[in-house]
Design an enzyme around this catalytic site. Structure first.
Site, short mmCIF file in Angstrom:
data_model
loop_
_atom_site.label_atom_id
_atom_site.label_comp_id
_atom_site.label_asym_id
_atom_site.label_seq_id
_atom_site.Cartn_x
_atom_site.Cartn_y
_atom_site.Cartn_z
N HIS A 194 27.25 48.45 48.64
CA HIS A 194 27.61 47.45 49.66
C HIS A 194 28.94 46.75 49.42
O HIS A 194 29.30 45.87 50.21
CB HIS A 194 26.48 46.43 49.82
CG HIS A 194 26.24 45.56 48.61
ND1 HIS A 194 25.64 44.33 48.69
CD2 HIS A 194 26.52 45.75 47.29
CE1 HIS A 194 25.54 43.80 47.49
NE2 HIS A 194 26.06 44.64 46.63
N HIS A 195 29.67 47.11 48.37
CA HIS A 195 31.01 46.54 48.18
C HIS A 195 32.10 47.47 48.71
O HIS A 195 33.27 47.09 48.74
CB HIS A 195 31.27 46.24 46.70
CG HIS A 195 30.34 45.24 46.10
ND1 HIS A 195 30.12 44.00 46.67
CD2 HIS A 195 29.54 45.30 44.99
CE1 HIS A 195 29.24 43.34 45.93
NE2 HIS A 195 28.87 44.10 44.92
N ALA A 196 31.74 48.68 49.09
CA ALA A 196 32.73 49.64 49.61
C ALA A 196 32.86 49.50 51.12
O ALA A 196 31.86 49.33 51.83
CB ALA A 196 32.32 51.07 49.25
N GLN B 202 27.04 39.30 47.24
CA GLN B 202 27.43 39.35 48.65
C GLN B 202 27.83 40.78 49.04
O GLN B 202 28.58 41.45 48.34
CB GLN B 202 28.62 38.41 48.87
CG GLN B 202 29.20 38.45 50.27
CD GLN B 202 30.56 37.78 50.34
OE1 GLN B 202 31.06 37.22 49.35
NE2 GLN B 202 31.19 37.82 51.50
N ASN C 271 30.04 42.52 50.80
CA ASN C 271 31.31 42.37 51.52
C ASN C 271 31.84 43.66 52.12
O ASN C 271 32.65 43.64 53.04
CB ASN C 271 32.37 41.76 50.59
CG ASN C 271 32.64 42.61 49.36
OD1 ASN C 271 31.72 43.22 48.80
ND2 ASN C 271 33.88 42.64 48.92
#
Length: 291
Positions: A83-85, A124, A126
């Site tokens: 979920h950070h990519a 988070q 992002n």
């Protein structure tokens, strides 16, 4: 297995820019994304084989999981949740934006117009938020609602990406079960009732577990089991297909806890039941052949 990863590469440009994908040919860039400095000095062939291909396979699992969930009401990828990519960058050990890719797959093959991301990793999310802000979903006529519950004091602290979160539930260090589950029940119930999603992608990170060195929250093992059960209950009660991915978790006990939670999901919802008539068609075909 590498062939499967390569086969799915052509799908990645749906979200990722070619410039970003080309940048992964340089080990130094992969080292920055994975936050593992020694990767920078490895030949890129080794990096592709040992780092990128496994992540491509995990991403392929998330993409296939979206299709499976639409057919079978649920699916679980025992990996993924990067979920950070986002389409133009990676970070936090996340190279490929599998969450965004899965939602676009659900839209393409299932006609989904409203999808919900329920991101319960301690960090988070992002990456998918930045994809949303960049118009990745709107361009393909998909409306995405994001519920993100995370420790706001830790990585990535991406203020810009927060604009892409619809239900922004910020947690403090050492949040425990009672507060955590109360917040989840309130915000998820409200979100589902108001948005009425046709598909849920559940990012079920276990780095919220007490003692996790990166998540810094204090949810118990039982709290995680109850959390997963509640998310699935909401989805199944509303007949919403759900795909679960595992995301972060950095303690030796995480695997055991995930297994316990999935076992509980089966016990409560009979997820993995084999239909009584399963295999009847194949048996009848064999009988016909014998005749």
């Amino acid at each position: 297995m590498a062939t499967i990863a390569i086969t799915f590469l052509h799908c990645f440009v749906i979200v990722h820019t070619q410039k970003y994908l080309d940048s992964l040919r340089y080990s130094f860039n992969v080292a920055k994304i994975t936050e593992v400095p020694p990767v920078a000095v490895l030949p890129n062939a080794v990096v592709r084989s040992r780092v990128l291909n496994p992540m491509r396979l995990a991403t392929a699992g998330t993409i296939m999981g979206a299709e499976l969930a639409l057919r079978e009401r649920f699916s679980i990828n025992l990996s993924g949740g990067y979920h950070h990519a986002c389409g133009t960058a990676g970070g936090g050990f996340c190279v490929y934006s599998d969450i965004s890719l899965a939602i676009l797959t659900a839209a393409k093959h299932g006609g989904i117009k409203r999808a919900m991301i329920v991101d319960l990793d301690a960090h988070q999310g992002n990456g998918h938020a930045r994809d949303k802000l960049a118009g990745v979903f709107v361009e393909r006529n998909v409306e995405v609602y994001t519920l993100d519950m995370y420790n706001y004091s830790i990585y990535p602290r991406d203020m810009e990406a927060r604009r892409g979160i619809d239900s922004d539930v910020k947690l403090r260090h050492h949040t425990k079960d009672r507060e955590y589950l109360q917040l989840l029940r309130k915000h998820l119930s409200e979100a589902v009732d108001s948005f009425k999603p046709q598909f849920i992608l559940y990012n079920a990170g276990t780095d919220c577990l007490e003692g996790d060195p990166l998540g810094c929250l204090s949810v118990s093992e039982q709290g995680i089991v109850e959390r997963d059960e509640f998310v699935f209950r909401v989805a199944l009660d509303h007949a919403i297909p759900i795909l679960m991915v595992l995301s972060g978790g950095y303690q030796p006990s995480n695997g055991r806890i995930i297994a316990s939670s999935i076992a509980n999901l089966h016990a409560k919802f009979n997820l993995f039941a084999i239909p009584e008539n399963a295999g009847d068609d194949s048996r009848s075909k064999k009988k016909k052949k014998k005749k």
